[in-house]
Design a protein around this motif. Structure first.
Motif, PDB file in Angstrom:
ATOM      1  N   THR A 175     -16.771 -67.989  79.620  1.00 52.56           N
ATOM      2  CA  THR A 175     -17.098 -66.584  79.857  1.00 52.56           C
ATOM      3  C   THR A 175     -18.606 -66.368  79.909  1.00 52.56           C
ATOM      4  OG1 THR A 175     -15.079 -65.939  78.714  1.00 52.56           O
ATOM      5  CG2 THR A 175     -16.751 -64.240  78.989  1.00 52.56           C
ATOM      6  N   GLY A 176     -19.348 -67.067  79.077  1.00 56.26           N
ATOM      7  CA  GLY A 176     -20.803 -66.929  79.061  1.00 56.26           C
ATOM      8  C   GLY A 176     -21.439 -67.241  80.405  1.00 56.26           C
ATOM      9  N   PHE A 177     -20.862 -68.177  81.128  1.00 58.64           N
ATOM     10  CA  PHE A 177     -21.347 -68.530  82.463  1.00 58.64           C
ATOM     11  C   PHE A 177     -21.273 -67.323  83.388  1.00 58.64           C
ATOM     12  CE2 PHE A 177     -20.274 -69.902  86.782  1.00 58.64           C
ATOM     13  CZ  PHE A 177     -21.325 -70.759  87.073  1.00 58.64           C
ATOM     14  N   TYR A 178     -20.131 -66.647  83.372  1.00 56.97           N
ATOM     15  CA  TYR A 178     -19.946 -65.482  84.241  1.00 56.97           C
ATOM     16  C   TYR A 178     -20.818 -64.309  83.799  1.00 56.97           C
ATOM     17  CZ  TYR A 178     -16.020 -68.090  86.083  1.00 56.97           C
ATOM     18  OH  TYR A 178     -15.248 -69.057  86.656  1.00 56.97           O
ATOM     19  N   VAL A 179     -20.949 -64.120  82.501  1.00 54.87           N
ATOM     20  CA  VAL A 179     -21.773 -63.020  81.993  1.00 54.87           C
ATOM     21  C   VAL A 179     -23.236 -63.242  82.374  1.00 54.87           C
ATOM     22  CG1 VAL A 179     -22.642 -61.909  79.894  1.00 54.87           C
ATOM     23  CG2 VAL A 179     -20.210 -62.457  80.101  1.00 54.87           C
ATOM     24  N   ALA A 180     -23.743 -64.435  82.144  1.00 56.53           N
ATOM     25  CA  ALA A 180     -25.147 -64.728  82.447  1.00 56.53           C
ATOM     26  C   ALA A 180     -25.437 -64.567  83.934  1.00 56.53           C
ATOM     27  CB  ALA A 180     -25.488 -66.144  81.995  1.00 56.53           C
ATOM     28  N   HIS A 181     -24.557 -65.074  84.771  1.00 59.70           N
ATOM     29  CA  HIS A 181     -24.794 -64.984  86.208  1.00 59.70           C
ATOM     30  C   HIS A 181     -24.612 -63.560  86.735  1.00 59.70           C
ATOM     31  CE1 HIS A 181     -24.677 -69.330  85.858  1.00 59.70           C
ATOM     32  NE2 HIS A 181     -25.408 -69.329  86.961  1.00 59.70           N
ATOM     33  N   THR A 182     -23.715 -62.811  86.128  1.00 57.49           N
ATOM     34  CA  THR A 182     -23.557 -61.415  86.522  1.00 57.49           C
ATOM     35  C   THR A 182     -24.804 -60.615  86.168  1.00 57.49           C
ATOM     36  OG1 THR A 182     -21.164 -61.562  86.248  1.00 57.49           O
ATOM     37  CG2 THR A 182     -22.128 -59.358  86.238  1.00 57.49           C
ATOM     38  N   VAL A 183     -25.383 -60.886  85.011  1.00 58.84           N
ATOM     39  CA  VAL A 183     -26.636 -60.217  84.627  1.00 58.84           C
ATOM     40  C   VAL A 183     -27.743 -60.577  85.615  1.00 58.84           C
ATOM     41  CG1 VAL A 183     -28.446 -60.121  82.864  1.00 58.84           C
ATOM     42  CG2 VAL A 183     -26.041 -59.980  82.194  1.00 58.84           C
ATOM     43  N   LEU A 184     -27.842 -61.841  85.992  1.00 61.39           N
ATOM     44  CA  LEU A 184     -28.841 -62.256  86.978  1.00 61.39           C
ATOM     45  C   LEU A 184     -28.653 -61.519  88.299  1.00 61.39           C
ATOM     46  CD1 LEU A 184     -28.951 -66.119  86.477  1.00 61.39           C
ATOM     47  CD2 LEU A 184     -30.772 -64.495  85.975  1.00 61.39           C
ATOM     48  N   ILE A 185     -27.425 -61.398  88.733  1.00 56.59           N
ATOM     49  CA  ILE A 185     -27.134 -60.719  89.997  1.00 56.59           C
ATOM     50  C   ILE A 185     -27.535 -59.252  89.923  1.00 56.59           C
ATOM     51  CG2 ILE A 185     -25.243 -59.922  91.469  1.00 56.59           C
ATOM     52  CD1 ILE A 185     -23.870 -62.651  90.802  1.00 56.59           C
ATOM     53  N   VAL A 186     -27.155 -58.582  88.853  1.00 56.86           N
ATOM     54  CA  VAL A 186     -27.464 -57.153  88.712  1.00 56.86           C
ATOM     55  C   VAL A 186     -28.974 -56.928  88.672  1.00 56.86           C
ATOM     56  CG1 VAL A 186     -27.290 -55.183  87.133  1.00 56.86           C
ATOM     57  CG2 VAL A 186     -25.269 -56.563  87.636  1.00 56.86           C
ATOM     58  N   VAL A 187     -29.681 -57.743  87.910  1.00 57.47           N
ATOM     59  CA  VAL A 187     -31.138 -57.592  87.810  1.00 57.47           C
ATOM     60  C   VAL A 187     -31.799 -57.840  89.159  1.00 57.47           C
ATOM     61  CG1 VAL A 187     -33.219 -58.620  86.804  1.00 57.47           C
ATOM     62  CG2 VAL A 187     -31.268 -58.073  85.347  1.00 57.47           C
ATOM     63  N   ASN A 188     -31.392 -58.880  89.858  1.00 55.64           N
ATOM     64  CA  ASN A 188     -32.013 -59.183  91.140  1.00 55.64           C
ATOM     65  C   ASN A 188     -31.686 -58.144  92.203  1.00 55.64           C
ATOM     66  OD1 ASN A 188     -33.695 -61.684  91.344  1.00 55.64           O
ATOM     67  ND2 ASN A 188     -32.006 -62.389  90.070  1.00 55.64           N
ATOM     68  N   LEU A 189     -30.500 -57.579  92.184  1.00 49.67           N
ATOM     69  CA  LEU A 189     -30.184 -56.514  93.134  1.00 49.67           C
ATOM     70  C   LEU A 189     -30.947 -55.233  92.791  1.00 49.67           C
ATOM     71  CD1 LEU A 189     -26.384 -57.106  93.788  1.00 49.67           C
ATOM     72  CD2 LEU A 189     -28.330 -57.684  95.257  1.00 49.67           C
ATOM     73  N   ALA A 190     -31.188 -54.993  91.508  1.00 45.14           N
ATOM     74  CA  ALA A 190     -32.014 -53.842  91.115  1.00 45.14           C
ATOM     75  C   ALA A 190     -33.456 -54.040  91.581  1.00 45.14           C
ATOM     76  CB  ALA A 190     -31.961 -53.645  89.600  1.00 45.14           C
ATOM     77  N   ILE A 191     -33.969 -55.250  91.435  1.00 46.94           N
ATOM     78  CA  ILE A 191     -35.317 -55.555  91.930  1.00 46.94           C
ATOM     79  C   ILE A 191     -35.370 -55.360  93.441  1.00 46.94           C
ATOM     80  CG2 ILE A 191     -36.971 -57.436  92.296  1.00 46.94           C
ATOM     81  CD1 ILE A 191     -36.137 -58.460  89.485  1.00 46.94           C
ATOM     82  N   ALA A 192     -34.340 -55.803  94.140  1.00 49.97           N
ATOM     83  CA  ALA A 192     -34.292 -55.627  95.597  1.00 49.97           C
ATOM     84  C   ALA A 192     -34.313 -54.147  95.962  1.00 49.97           C
ATOM     85  CB  ALA A 192     -33.048 -56.305  96.169  1.00 49.97           C
ATOM     86  N   ALA A 193     -33.596 -53.330  95.203  1.00 43.23           N
ATOM     87  CA  ALA A 193     -33.574 -51.892  95.483  1.00 43.23           C
ATOM     88  C   ALA A 193     -34.957 -51.274  95.280  1.00 43.23           C
ATOM     89  CB  ALA A 193     -32.544 -51.199  94.591  1.00 43.23           C
ATOM     90  N   VAL A 194     -35.633 -51.666  94.211  1.00 42.59           N
ATOM     91  CA  VAL A 194     -36.980 -51.141  93.947  1.00 42.59           C
ATOM     92  C   VAL A 194     -37.945 -51.570  95.049  1.00 42.59           C
ATOM     93  CG1 VAL A 194     -38.958 -51.304  92.373  1.00 42.59           C
ATOM     94  CG2 VAL A 194     -36.658 -50.958  91.458  1.00 42.59           C
ATOM     95  N   LEU A 195     -37.881 -52.838  95.441  1.00 41.92           N
ATOM     96  CA  LEU A 195     -38.754 -53.325  96.509  1.00 41.92           C
ATOM     97  C   LEU A 195     -38.467 -52.620  97.829  1.00 41.92           C
ATOM     98  CD1 LEU A 195     -38.808 -57.167  95.824  1.00 41.92           C
ATOM     99  CD2 LEU A 195     -40.601 -55.499  95.338  1.00 41.92           C
ATOM    100  N   ALA A 196     -37.188 -52.376  98.101  1.00 46.68           N
ATOM    101  CA  ALA A 196     -36.826 -51.692  99.342  1.00 46.68           C
ATOM    102  C   ALA A 196     -37.365 -50.263  99.359  1.00 46.68           C
ATOM    103  CB  ALA A 196     -35.313 -51.690  99.521  1.00 46.68           C
ATOM    104  N   VAL A 197     -37.264 -49.571  98.243  1.00 49.98           N
ATOM    105  CA  VAL A 197     -37.781 -48.200  98.172  1.00 49.98           C
ATOM    106  C   VAL A 197     -39.296 -48.199  98.348  1.00 49.98           C
ATOM    107  CG1 VAL A 197     -38.133 -46.239  96.612  1.00 49.98           C
ATOM    108  CG2 VAL A 197     -35.876 -47.280  96.810  1.00 49.98           C
ATOM    109  N   MET A 198     -39.974 -49.102  97.657  1.00 51.91           N
ATOM    110  CA  MET A 198     -41.433 -49.179  97.794  1.00 51.91           C
ATOM    111  C   MET A 198     -41.834 -49.523  99.226  1.00 51.91           C
ATOM    112  SD  MET A 198     -42.355 -51.184  94.248  1.00 51.91           S
ATOM    113  CE  MET A 198     -43.983 -51.615  94.797  1.00 51.91           C
ATOM    114  N   GLY A 199     -41.139 -50.480  99.816  1.00 49.69           N
ATOM    115  CA  GLY A 199     -41.442 -50.877 101.183  1.00 49.69           C
ATOM    116  C   GLY A 199     -41.166 -49.770 102.180  1.00 49.69           C
ATOM    117  N   TRP A 200     -40.051 -49.080 102.004  1.00 49.96           N
ATOM    118  CA  TRP A 200     -39.692 -48.007 102.932  1.00 49.96           C
ATOM    119  C   TRP A 200     -40.684 -46.849 102.844  1.00 49.96           C
ATOM    120  CZ3 TRP A 200     -37.393 -47.492 107.218  1.00 49.96           C
ATOM    121  CH2 TRP A 200     -37.036 -46.234 107.700  1.00 49.96           C
ATOM    122  N   ARG A 201     -41.056 -46.481 101.632  1.00 54.70           N
ATOM    123  CA  ARG A 201     -42.033 -45.392 101.467  1.00 54.70           C
ATOM    124  C   ARG A 201     -43.379 -45.776 102.081  1.00 54.70           C
ATOM    125  NH1 ARG A 201     -40.832 -43.349  95.281  1.00 54.70           N
ATOM    126  NH2 ARG A 201     -38.838 -42.362  95.769  1.00 54.70           N
ATOM    127  N   GLY A 202     -43.780 -47.018 101.880  1.00 55.59           N
ATOM    128  CA  GLY A 202     -45.033 -47.477 102.471  1.00 55.59           C
ATOM    129  C   GLY A 202     -44.957 -47.526 103.982  1.00 55.59           C
TER     130      GLY A 202
END
Length: 72
Positions: A37-64
């Motif tokens: 279970t720890g494998f899935y939890v750790a990788h799910t956290v990585l996915i969520v964090v990286n998609l959140a970073i992608a969203a922030v970068l997309a907003v910054m890029g789009w506004r710019g």
């Protein structure tokens, strides 16, 4: 201070790259069986964090990009 279109385009490209690569990662993770279970939890956290970073970068890029022009 406004970012240049080049910098904004780079941010949008990095955001798109994160979304594409982590979408593939999600699919591969869903096909994986028999892991602790720890494998899935750790990788799910990585996915969520990286998609959140992608969203922030997309907003910054789009506004710019919309602001256009060059950095001062």
């Amino acid at each position: 201070m406004r970012p240049s279109r080049r910098a904004s385009g780079f941010l949008l490209a990095v955001a798109a790259w994160n979304v594409v690569t982590y979408t593939i990662f999600i699919r591969n993770l869903a096909e994986t069986e028999g892991r602790p279970t720890g494998f899935y939890v750790a990788h799910t956290v990585l996915i969520v964090v990286n998609l959140a970073i992608a969203a922030v970068l997309a907003v910054m890029g789009w506004r710019g990009w919309k602001a256009g022009g060059r950095a001062e």
